[in-house]
Design a protein around this motif. Structure first.
Motif, mmCIF file in Angstrom:
data_model
loop_
_atom_site.group_PDB
_atom_site.id
_atom_site.type_symbol
_atom_site.label_atom_id
_atom_site.label_comp_id
_atom_site.label_asym_id
_atom_site.label_seq_id
_atom_site.Cartn_x
_atom_site.Cartn_y
_atom_site.Cartn_z
ATOM 1 N N GLN A 1 0.881 -1.275 0.013
ATOM 2 C CA GLN A 1 -0.189 0.112 0.225
ATOM 3 C C GLN A 1 0.768 1.333 0.022
ATOM 4 O O GLN A 1 0.676 2.202 -0.926
ATOM 5 N N ILE A 2 1.912 1.223 0.852
ATOM 6 C CA ILE A 2 2.754 2.446 0.880
ATOM 7 C C ILE A 2 3.346 2.710 -0.514
ATOM 8 O O ILE A 2 3.803 3.593 -1.163
ATOM 9 N N GLY A 3 3.946 1.401 -1.087
ATOM 10 C CA GLY A 3 4.578 1.624 -2.092
ATOM 11 C C GLY A 3 3.582 2.056 -3.260
ATOM 12 O O GLY A 3 3.953 2.941 -4.154
ATOM 13 N N ALA A 4 2.452 1.651 -3.229
ATOM 14 C CA ALA A 4 1.498 2.310 -4.422
ATOM 15 C C ALA A 4 1.291 3.712 -4.137
ATOM 16 O O ALA A 4 1.119 4.431 -5.342
ATOM 17 N N SER A 5 1.097 4.084 -2.883
ATOM 18 C CA SER A 5 0.744 5.537 -2.522
ATOM 19 C C SER A 5 1.908 6.501 -3.025
ATOM 20 O O SER A 5 1.900 7.394 -3.847
ATOM 21 N N ILE A 6 3.261 6.082 -2.694
ATOM 22 C CA ILE A 6 4.477 6.846 -3.128
ATOM 23 C C ILE A 6 4.715 6.672 -4.474
ATOM 24 O O ILE A 6 5.087 7.777 -5.132
ATOM 25 N N GLY A 7 4.416 5.529 -5.161
ATOM 26 C CA GLY A 7 4.557 5.434 -6.636
ATOM 27 C C GLY A 7 3.667 6.322 -7.349
ATOM 28 O O GLY A 7 4.116 7.009 -8.303
ATOM 29 N N LEU A 8 2.436 6.207 -6.952
ATOM 30 C CA LEU A 8 1.536 7.209 -7.657
ATOM 31 C C LEU A 8 1.946 8.532 -7.652
ATOM 32 O O LEU A 8 1.583 9.324 -8.611
ATOM 33 N N ALA A 9 2.242 8.946 -6.411
ATOM 34 C CA ALA A 9 2.456 10.446 -6.162
ATOM 35 C C ALA A 9 3.701 10.607 -6.933
ATOM 36 O O ALA A 9 3.832 11.607 -7.796
ATOM 37 N N VAL A 10 4.902 9.918 -6.824
ATOM 38 C CA VAL A 10 6.217 10.482 -7.540
ATOM 39 C C VAL A 10 5.965 10.079 -9.003
ATOM 40 O O VAL A 10 6.586 11.009 -9.766
ATOM 41 N N LEU A 11 5.472 9.197 -9.370
ATOM 42 C CA LEU A 11 5.455 8.994 -11.205
ATOM 43 C C LEU A 11 4.398 9.773 -11.624
ATOM 44 O O LEU A 11 4.410 10.441 -12.647
ATOM 45 N N GLY A 12 3.312 10.077 -10.727
ATOM 46 C CA GLY A 12 2.180 10.993 -11.527
ATOM 47 C C GLY A 12 2.844 12.415 -11.488
ATOM 48 O O GLY A 12 2.517 13.102 -12.521
ATOM 49 N N ALA A 13 3.448 12.740 -10.454
ATOM 50 C CA ALA A 13 4.158 13.923 -10.574
ATOM 51 C C ALA A 13 5.344 14.192 -11.590
ATOM 52 O O ALA A 13 5.092 15.377 -12.265
ATOM 53 N N ALA A 14 5.962 13.077 -11.996
ATOM 54 C CA ALA A 14 6.875 13.106 -13.077
ATOM 55 C C ALA A 14 6.163 13.316 -14.417
ATOM 56 O O ALA A 14 6.474 14.123 -15.391
#
Length: 487
Positions: free
Chosen positions: A405-418
């Motif tokens: 879950q934390i991986g999904a949240s961080i991944g979506l935030a970081v990759l979404g921002a990029a």
């Protein structure tokens, strides 16, 4: 005394698989209906994100506590409690009349999911401790887990377009009722684990507050930049709380929420790191491909859902192949092959174009990525609890779900921002071309994360898994307090 959890293994597997399908489905079924939800309840553009974030916050923040509760108070009891909360919250969300009602219902859904997900996985581990039956059980679990995420997009599109957005909430109610009936009749209660000491209340508060703030800080990066005072303050406080939690767990004389000695097990440490990277890569991929189909290619919600069907079928096929290959290949080999296939598929997705089409830009990479995902999901879940004493399987399951879950949240935030920056950000008007460029970058970065997961499998996980002999010795340790690291 012989554990009676294995009395009805088929029914236990069916109940746990249905529970995990429902949890995975809920993570994606709402996404397609967000525009209709906004129109129906009057959400603003910024507030609408809390339909997703409210669920992620409570789910991610309470998973460790849910896993510990399953170990301490009984897995069946906590599973049924979680299912009841999840069903009632889904029903309330479907009848929501204001934005606040739906956000509150989604938060309670997250609480229910945080209870039932680790309890279900702990039941599966206890029911199928070793051998081929364990491999088949985790293969089935992995297929339903991943298929739920993929089919959620399909079902969400169909329900939103033909039945109304409220049914993306109502659909959970009959599934929860069926899972409860299966668990009630098919899973023996079994005594809860021996309570060797007073619970670590301070550690529970620190871990829950720290993880909740961590997820909160990450998911709000869609409104506040990573370098903004709001984000930096939130993440700093989260890090301080989690550091204090680690300090408390090493010094407490009470029963710890998470025994840090679990990480000395290379299977546990490697499986959680691998799962974190898988979640950080795959969750944004669903998001980017869905937006590519709708905002770049102009596909409607129902057709977008149908276009995710090949991915779901590929995941199921990959899970079946994992069971077959596991007779000759070690779990680490399956993680390497699955990770490489997934990275190849996401790199292929990174070649999408504004003038593309489903057959040329989506179908092929969907099959490759889905097959890779299916190959690795079952083995990594099995490794995360293999070699763990029976009285800690709920904790290990909660830890694995937290990593995902934390991986999904961080991944979506970081990759979404990029992706947002590559697409021009807010400085320039968005066009199909700029959107495509952003989504392509996000998918390519996902391939890099899966390549990193392969490196974790090669370096952290050993060539062989902990032996069944060791696992049986730990499961039947007559001194659970000593094996758990307590004095």
């Amino acid at each position: 005394m012989k554990d009676d959890l294995a009395v009805r293994p088929g029914r236990t597997l069916a109940a746990v698989a249905l529970v995990q399908f429902m949890v995975s489905l809920d993570l994606s079924v709402v996404n397609v209906g967000l525009p209709r939800i906004a129109a129906g309840l009057g959400f603003g553009a910024v507030d609408l994100t809390w339909v997703i974030h409210a669920y992620a916050l409570t789910f991610g923040g309470l998973l460790l506590l849910g896993g510990k509760a399953a170990d301490r108070y009984g897995r069946k009891r906590i599973l049924l409690l979680g299912l009841g909360l999840f069903a009632l919250a889904s029903l309330a969300g479907g009848f929501a009349q204001e934005p606040g009602h739906l956000v509150a219902a989604r938060a309670v859904q997250g609480v229910g999911a945080a209870l039932l997900a680790p309890a279900g996985l702990a039941l599966l581990t206890a029911t199928f401790p070793t051998g081929r039956a364990r491999v088949r059980a985790f293969g089935t679990w992995s297929a339903t887990n991943a298929a739920g995420g993929a089919l959620g997009v399909l079902l969400g599109g169909l329900l939103t377009e033909y039945a109304g957005w409220r049914w993306v909430m109502f659909v959970n109610v009959p599934m929860a009722a069926c899972a409860s009936a299966l668990a009630w009749r098919g899973v023996a209660a079994g005594p809860p684990a021996a309570r060797g000491g007073r619970p670590d209340v301070l550690g529970a508060v620190l871990a829950t507050a720290g993880m909740t703030l961590l997820v909160f800080g990450v998911v709000r990066t869609d409104r506040h930049a990573w370098t903004s005072p709001a984000t930096l303050t939130t993440l700093t406080v989260a890090a301080a709380l989690l550091a204090a939690f680690i300090r408390v767990e090493t010094a407490t004389t009470r029963e710890p929420l998470l025994r840090l000695g679990l990480f000395a097990n290379r299977s546990v440490a490697g499986a959680n790191a691998y799962t974190f990277l898988i979640g950080a890569a795959m969750t944004p991929s669903f998001y980017f491909v869905s937006l590519y189909l709708q905002q770049v290619l102009g596909t409607g919600p129902a057709r977008t859902g149908l276009m995710f069907l090949p991915f779901a079928l590929a995941v199921v096929a990959g899970s079946v192949l994992a069971v077959t290959f596991s007779r000759r290949l070690a779990p680490r080999a399956l993680l390497v092959v699955g990770g490489l296939l997934g990275a190849t598929g996401l790199a292929w997705f990174g070649l999408i174009s504004p003038g593309g089409a489903f057959l040329t830009d989506v179908l092929g990479p969907s099959i490759v990525t889905g097959a890779g995902f299916g190959l690795c999901l079952g083995p990594v879940t099995s490794l995360a609890t293999l070699g763990v004493a029976s009285h800690e399987t709920g904790t290990a399951a909660g830890l694995l779900n937290s990593s995902r879950q934390i991986g999904a949240s961080i991944g979506l935030a970081v990759l979404g921002a990029a992706a947002h920056r590559r697409g021009g950000g807010t400085a320039t008007p968005t066009t199909p071309t700029t959107l495509n460029d952003g989504y392509a970058l996000g998918l390519s970065l996902g391939a890099v994360l899966l390549a990193a997961a392969v490196l974790v499998a090669l370096t952290v996980l050993g060539r062989s898994t902990p032996s069944a002999r060791i696992e049986r010795t730990e499961d039947h340790d007559p001194h659970p307090a000593r094996s758990s690291g307590r004095p």
